[in-house]
Design a protein around this motif. Structure first.
Motif, PDB file in Angstrom:
ATOM      1  N   LYS A  53       0.831  -1.205   0.000  1.00  0.00           N
ATOM      2  CA  LYS A  53       0.000   0.000   0.000  1.00  0.00           C
ATOM      3  C   LYS A  53       0.870   1.261   0.000  1.00  0.00           C
ATOM      4  CE  LYS A  53      -3.717   2.323   2.496  1.00  0.00           C
ATOM      5  NZ  LYS A  53      -4.654   2.278   3.642  1.00  0.00           N
ATOM      6  N   ALA A  54       1.931   1.229   0.786  1.00  0.00           N
ATOM      7  CA  ALA A  54       2.833   2.376   0.836  1.00  0.00           C
ATOM      8  C   ALA A  54       3.491   2.616  -0.513  1.00  0.00           C
ATOM      9  CB  ALA A  54       3.892   2.150   1.914  1.00  0.00           C
ATOM     10  N   GLU A  55       3.874   1.558  -1.178  1.00  0.00           N
ATOM     11  CA  GLU A  55       4.505   1.689  -2.493  1.00  0.00           C
ATOM     12  C   GLU A  55       3.503   2.232  -3.512  1.00  0.00           C
ATOM     13  OE1 GLU A  55       7.421   1.658  -5.396  1.00  0.00           O
ATOM     14  OE2 GLU A  55       7.573   1.457  -3.208  1.00  0.00           O
ATOM     15  N   MET A  56       2.248   1.756  -3.433  1.00  0.00           N
ATOM     16  CA  MET A  56       1.222   2.239  -4.353  1.00  0.00           C
ATOM     17  C   MET A  56       0.937   3.724  -4.119  1.00  0.00           C
ATOM     18  SD  MET A  56      -2.644   0.766  -4.968  1.00  0.00           S
ATOM     19  CE  MET A  56      -1.981  -0.823  -5.483  1.00  0.00           C
ATOM     20  N   THR A  57       0.892   4.114  -2.857  1.00  0.00           N
ATOM     21  CA  THR A  57       0.658   5.527  -2.530  1.00  0.00           C
ATOM     22  C   THR A  57       1.791   6.392  -3.063  1.00  0.00           C
ATOM     23  OG1 THR A  57      -0.589   4.940  -0.540  1.00  0.00           O
ATOM     24  CG2 THR A  57       0.330   7.174  -0.645  1.00  0.00           C
ATOM     25  N   LYS A  58       3.022   5.913  -2.906  1.00  0.00           N
ATOM     26  CA  LYS A  58       4.176   6.650  -3.396  1.00  0.00           C
ATOM     27  C   LYS A  58       4.090   6.859  -4.897  1.00  0.00           C
ATOM     28  CE  LYS A  58       9.256   6.403  -3.569  1.00  0.00           C
ATOM     29  NZ  LYS A  58      10.446   5.586  -3.204  1.00  0.00           N
ATOM     30  N   LYS A  59       3.703   5.826  -5.623  1.00  0.00           N
ATOM     31  CA  LYS A  59       3.595   5.931  -7.076  1.00  0.00           C
ATOM     32  C   LYS A  59       2.446   6.859  -7.473  1.00  0.00           C
ATOM     33  CE  LYS A  59       5.589   1.406  -8.189  1.00  0.00           C
ATOM     34  NZ  LYS A  59       5.338   0.074  -8.795  1.00  0.00           N
ATOM     35  N   ALA A  60       1.328   6.766  -6.729  1.00  0.00           N
ATOM     36  CA  ALA A  60       0.170   7.603  -7.051  1.00  0.00           C
ATOM     37  C   ALA A  60       0.488   9.078  -6.837  1.00  0.00           C
ATOM     38  CB  ALA A  60      -1.030   7.189  -6.202  1.00  0.00           C
ATOM     39  N   VAL A  61       1.154   9.402  -5.731  1.00  0.00           N
ATOM     40  CA  VAL A  61       1.488  10.788  -5.420  1.00  0.00           C
ATOM     41  C   VAL A  61       2.501  11.353  -6.417  1.00  0.00           C
ATOM     42  CG1 VAL A  61       2.512  12.312  -3.670  1.00  0.00           C
ATOM     43  CG2 VAL A  61       0.903  10.537  -2.997  1.00  0.00           C
ATOM     44  N   ALA A  62       3.282  10.473  -7.020  1.00  0.00           N
ATOM     45  CA  ALA A  62       4.285  10.922  -7.995  1.00  0.00           C
ATOM     46  C   ALA A  62       3.664  11.291  -9.339  1.00  0.00           C
ATOM     47  CB  ALA A  62       5.332   9.831  -8.196  1.00  0.00           C
ATOM     48  N   LEU A  63       2.381  10.948  -9.550  1.00  0.00           N
ATOM     49  CA  LEU A  63       1.736  11.275 -10.806  1.00  0.00           C
ATOM     50  C   LEU A  63       1.541  12.784 -10.929  1.00  0.00           C
ATOM     51  CD1 LEU A  63      -1.032   8.514 -10.987  1.00  0.00           C
ATOM     52  CD2 LEU A  63       1.056   8.641 -12.354  1.00  0.00           C
ATOM     53  N   THR A  64       1.736  13.302 -12.118  1.00  0.00           N
ATOM     54  CA  THR A  64       1.535  14.721 -12.365  1.00  0.00           C
ATOM     55  C   THR A  64       0.084  14.978 -12.770  1.00  0.00           C
ATOM     56  OG1 THR A  64       2.068  14.571 -14.710  1.00  0.00           O
ATOM     57  CG2 THR A  64       3.912  14.905 -13.169  1.00  0.00           C
ATOM     58  N   GLN A  65      -0.317  16.231 -12.743  1.00  0.00           N
ATOM     59  CA  GLN A  65      -1.656  16.584 -13.177  1.00  0.00           C
ATOM     60  C   GLN A  65      -1.877  16.168 -14.632  1.00  0.00           C
ATOM     61  OE1 GLN A  65      -2.534  20.771 -13.064  1.00  0.00           O
ATOM     62  NE2 GLN A  65      -4.742  20.467 -13.286  1.00  0.00           N
ATOM     63  N   GLU A  66      -0.874  16.369 -15.464  1.00  0.00           N
ATOM     64  CA  GLU A  66      -0.997  16.007 -16.873  1.00  0.00           C
ATOM     65  C   GLU A  66      -1.245  14.516 -17.036  1.00  0.00           C
ATOM     66  OE1 GLU A  66       1.537  16.335 -21.077  1.00  0.00           O
ATOM     67  OE2 GLU A  66       2.432  16.983 -19.181  1.00  0.00           O
ATOM     68  N   GLN A  67      -0.556  13.695 -16.254  1.00  0.00           N
ATOM     69  CA  GLN A  67      -0.733  12.251 -16.353  1.00  0.00           C
ATOM     70  C   GLN A  67      -2.143  11.837 -15.928  1.00  0.00           C
ATOM     71  OE1 GLN A  67       2.699  11.335 -13.885  1.00  0.00           O
ATOM     72  NE2 GLN A  67       3.711  10.313 -15.607  1.00  0.00           N
ATOM     73  N   ILE A  68      -2.636  12.431 -14.842  1.00  0.00           N
ATOM     74  CA  ILE A  68      -3.979  12.105 -14.369  1.00  0.00           C
ATOM     75  C   ILE A  68      -5.021  12.522 -15.401  1.00  0.00           C
ATOM     76  CG2 ILE A  68      -5.728  12.674 -12.627  1.00  0.00           C
ATOM     77  CD1 ILE A  68      -3.459  12.798 -10.578  1.00  0.00           C
ATOM     78  N   MET A  69      -4.833  13.693 -16.015  1.00  0.00           N
ATOM     79  CA  MET A  69      -5.804  14.202 -16.967  1.00  0.00           C
ATOM     80  C   MET A  69      -5.799  13.423 -18.283  1.00  0.00           C
ATOM     81  SD  MET A  69      -7.235  16.476 -15.170  1.00  0.00           S
ATOM     82  CE  MET A  69      -8.248  17.508 -16.219  1.00  0.00           C
ATOM     83  N   GLN A  70      -4.820  12.561 -18.477  1.00  0.00           N
ATOM     84  CA  GLN A  70      -4.775  11.741 -19.679  1.00  0.00           C
ATOM     85  C   GLN A  70      -5.505  10.408 -19.502  1.00  0.00           C
ATOM     86  OE1 GLN A  70      -0.590  11.369 -20.537  1.00  0.00           O
ATOM     87  NE2 GLN A  70      -0.481  13.329 -21.634  1.00  0.00           N
ATOM     88  N   SER A  71      -5.878  10.069 -18.254  1.00  0.00           N
ATOM     89  CA  SER A  71      -6.519   8.782 -17.992  1.00  0.00           C
ATOM     90  C   SER A  71      -7.930   8.749 -18.565  1.00  0.00           C
ATOM     91  CB  SER A  71      -6.578   8.515 -16.490  1.00  0.00           C
ATOM     92  OG  SER A  71      -7.331   7.331 -16.228  1.00  0.00           O
ATOM     93  N   ARG A  72      -8.305   7.607 -19.111  1.00  0.00           N
ATOM     94  CA  ARG A  72      -9.661   7.384 -19.593  1.00  0.00           C
ATOM     95  C   ARG A  72     -10.310   6.210 -18.871  1.00  0.00           C
ATOM     96  NH1 ARG A  72     -11.029  10.314 -23.789  1.00  0.00           N
ATOM     97  NH2 ARG A  72     -12.821   8.961 -24.173  1.00  0.00           N
ATOM     98  N   ASP A  73      -9.726   5.799 -17.774  1.00  0.00           N
ATOM     99  CA  ASP A  73     -10.206   4.636 -17.029  1.00  0.00           C
ATOM    100  C   ASP A  73     -10.865   5.092 -15.728  1.00  0.00           C
ATOM    101  OD1 ASP A  73     -10.614   2.341 -15.564  1.00  0.00           O
ATOM    102  OD2 ASP A  73      -8.689   1.440 -16.071  1.00  0.00           O
ATOM    103  N   PRO A  74     -12.213   5.115 -15.648  1.00  0.00           N
ATOM    104  CA  PRO A  74     -12.880   5.592 -14.435  1.00  0.00           C
ATOM    105  C   PRO A  74     -12.594   4.730 -13.218  1.00  0.00           C
ATOM    106  CG  PRO A  74     -14.459   4.624 -15.957  1.00  0.00           C
ATOM    107  CD  PRO A  74     -13.164   4.748 -16.701  1.00  0.00           C
ATOM    108  N   ASN A  75     -12.393   3.426 -13.420  1.00  0.00           N
ATOM    109  CA  ASN A  75     -12.097   2.553 -12.283  1.00  0.00           C
ATOM    110  C   ASN A  75     -10.728   2.886 -11.691  1.00  0.00           C
ATOM    111  OD1 ASN A  75     -14.481   0.879 -12.271  1.00  0.00           O
ATOM    112  ND2 ASN A  75     -13.718  -0.017 -14.173  1.00  0.00           N
TER     113      ASN A  75
END
Length: 525
Positions: A53-75
């Motif tokens: 969980k800690a590793e997943m959180t670390k990776k999630a927090v490292a995402l940039t706004q641009e990367q998040i805004m490119q996602s097309r997967d609602p899940n």
């Protein structure tokens, strides 16, 4: 059927926006103990689950706004939202909600959650702009005393928004309750009009029967669910008067009084003689490929029947007693309404979260409906009907609940005008499906299904009411420009900033909000 992800996103947003700030004060540090007396607590080793969980959180927090805004997967976005909420990352959480509102422009609730998140971060300009967008689409939300919006209080803009939201919730339209169905444990969830005998037919989810409504509060059994026909819970009815046929979609669900393991997951179309109720035949979907629930039915002028499966998100046509697949898409959230164009060439369907779509039946190709989402919201449609170049939509997951007439362009691929027919009416506790009779739409205005649990148990018989069948005139304002107040001005960030300090030149609160806004967008998008 509900969306697969939205309840989680809503829960995430609501929880995040309702979190109270940490009020604990910092205590002065005590003097360090002598070295000889220091006791260091042994470090707690992380479990494999905690480490993952800690590793997943670390990776999630490292995402940039641009990367998040490119996602097309609602899940995936839903999971990210949960991670950001747990990790206390409001900025990343807002980016996630921003992307979801882009993917689902027809979800007012999602946009409301985004406004809450902005308000929680005291981002007034963004809060106001988001709420004004909802107002322009015709939404109403009771936000005046909602503590999650405290950060947006204290300005003329806020007062204007609250007042205009209230205006959007004023009853609109000339429709009224036409007649009632009896207050019984019948769960009438479908209605059809027989033009030859000038009578309404209603279907029961509880006993699987089909009844004739006398228009005076009573019903008479027309077709009984029995072993010979195998009827189960009736979810929809369609009449083909020209060929003397009545069609019913029926499902094996726990709400059916005779539900058992043998009927679980069963779904089919049942054909009867309209004039006398004689059973003709049925077409069932195979249970061995998974469970099914037929959620909608429609019929064209030539007697072709189309039905939608709300579990697997597929649409079928009834051909020679068998169900043939027309189209399907597992990415849909729930097909609830079907309507065929007057020429029989186009099938329209409504997805509860994604809005309206069409299918060119000759080519078998689905297409998007073009419209202006800044002025029109098409989510939450339960019933959908064709009427003289328009689509009539019953939006029961819209706030306020409303009946819309959507005028289509010449090619049938776009909406060129949206007109509310009735909205926020007192009778609209839960409008569901209806039937067109002449120039009127008759529909169930207060479905009783909320009184039943997922296991089909009636939770409080004392709350049962007579079922109100509402009549809306489809020709309301037919040749007129939609009677409405102009859409609220979309303020720029600079204007909003100025309004925080003092009303801008030309702005008069009493003048600008004295006319009630209609509960839906109008005019040519």
């Amino acid at each position: 059927m509900k969306t697969r992800f939205y309840p989680l996103i809503a829960a995430i947003a609501l929880a995040a926006c309702s979190k109270q700030p940490d009020t604990a004060t910092t205590q002065p540090a005590s003097a360090p103990a002598p070295a000889a007396q220091e006791q260091v607590a042994p470090a707690q080793a992380q479990t494999p689950e905690e480490a993952a969980k800690a590793e997943m959180t670390k990776k999630a927090v490292a995402l940039t706004q641009e990367q998040i805004m490119q996602s097309r997967d609602p899940n995936a976005l839903s999971k990210l939202g949960q991670i950001y909420m747990d990790a206390g990352e409001p900025e990343h959480f807002i980016w996630t909600l921003q992307r979801l509102t882009q993917l689902f422009p027809n979800s007012g609730d999602l946009r409301l959650q985004l406004a809450m998140a902005y308000a929680g971060g005291e981002q007034k300009t963004e809060t106001y702009d988001t709420l004004l967008h909802l107002i322009t689409q015709g939404y109403y939300y009771d936000i005046a005393k909602d503590p999650r919006f405290e950060g947006a209080h204290g300005t003329k803009v806020w007062d204007y928004i609250v007042k205009t939201f209230d205006d959007n919730n004023k009853p609109f339209g000339e429709g009224k309750v036409a007649f009632e169905l009896p207050k019984t444990d019948s769960l009438f969830e479908s209605i059809a009009w027989d033009p030859k005998r000038k009578q309404f037919l209603v279907g029961s989810v509880r006993d699987g029967g089909i009844y004739v409504a006398d228009g005076k509060g009573g019903v008479k059994e027309f077709i009984k669910a029995e072993a010979a026909n195998g009827l189960m819970a009736v979810f929809g009815l369609a009449v083909d008067a020209a060929h003397d046929r009545l069609y019913a979609i029926s499902n094996g669900v726990p709400h059916f009084n005779h539900f058992d393991a043998a009927t679980a997951g069963s779904a089919g179309v049942y054909e009867f003689v309209l004039s006398n109720g004689k059973f003709v035949r049925k077409a069932m979907l195979p249970v061995d490929d998974g469970r099914h629930i037929l959620s909608s039915i429609t019929i064209d002028g030539n007697g072709k029947v189309y039905v939608a499966d709300g579990v697997v998100q597929q649409i079928y046509r009834l051909d020679d007693g068998a169900l043939k697949l027309v189209t399907g898409n597992p990415s849909l959230s729930g097909i609830r309404g079907l309507a065929v164009s007057g020429d029989g060439r186009t099938l329209y369907f409504a997805d509860v979260a994604l809005g309206l779509f069409g299918i060119d039946l000759a080519q078998g190709k689905p297409f998007n409906i073009a419209y202006d989402p800044s002025h029109l919201a098409l989510g939450g449609i339960d019933g959908l009907y064709w009427y003289d170049g328009t689509l009539i939509a019953i939006q029961n997951e819209m706030s306020p609940k409303r009946i819309m007439r959507l005028r289509l362009g010449n090619d049938g691929h776009s909406i060129v005008q949206a007109q509310p027919l009735d909205a926020a009416q007192e009778a609209f506790k839960m409008p569901t499906v209806g039937a067109v009779s002449g120039t009127d739409l008759y529909f169930i205005a207060n479905s009783q299904k909320a009184l039943y649990s997922d296991l089909g148990v009636l939770t409080d018989a004392g709350k049962l009411e007579p079922v109100h069948v509402f009549r809306t005139n489809l020709l309301y304002a037919w040749n007129q420009k939609a009677p409405a107040m102009p859409a609220p001005h979309k303020y720029t960030p600079e204007e909003l900033e100025q309004m925080r300090k003092a009303p801008p030149k030309g702005f008069n609160l009493q003048r600008d909000v004295q006319k009630p806004a209609t509960p839906a967008p109008t005019g040519n998008p």
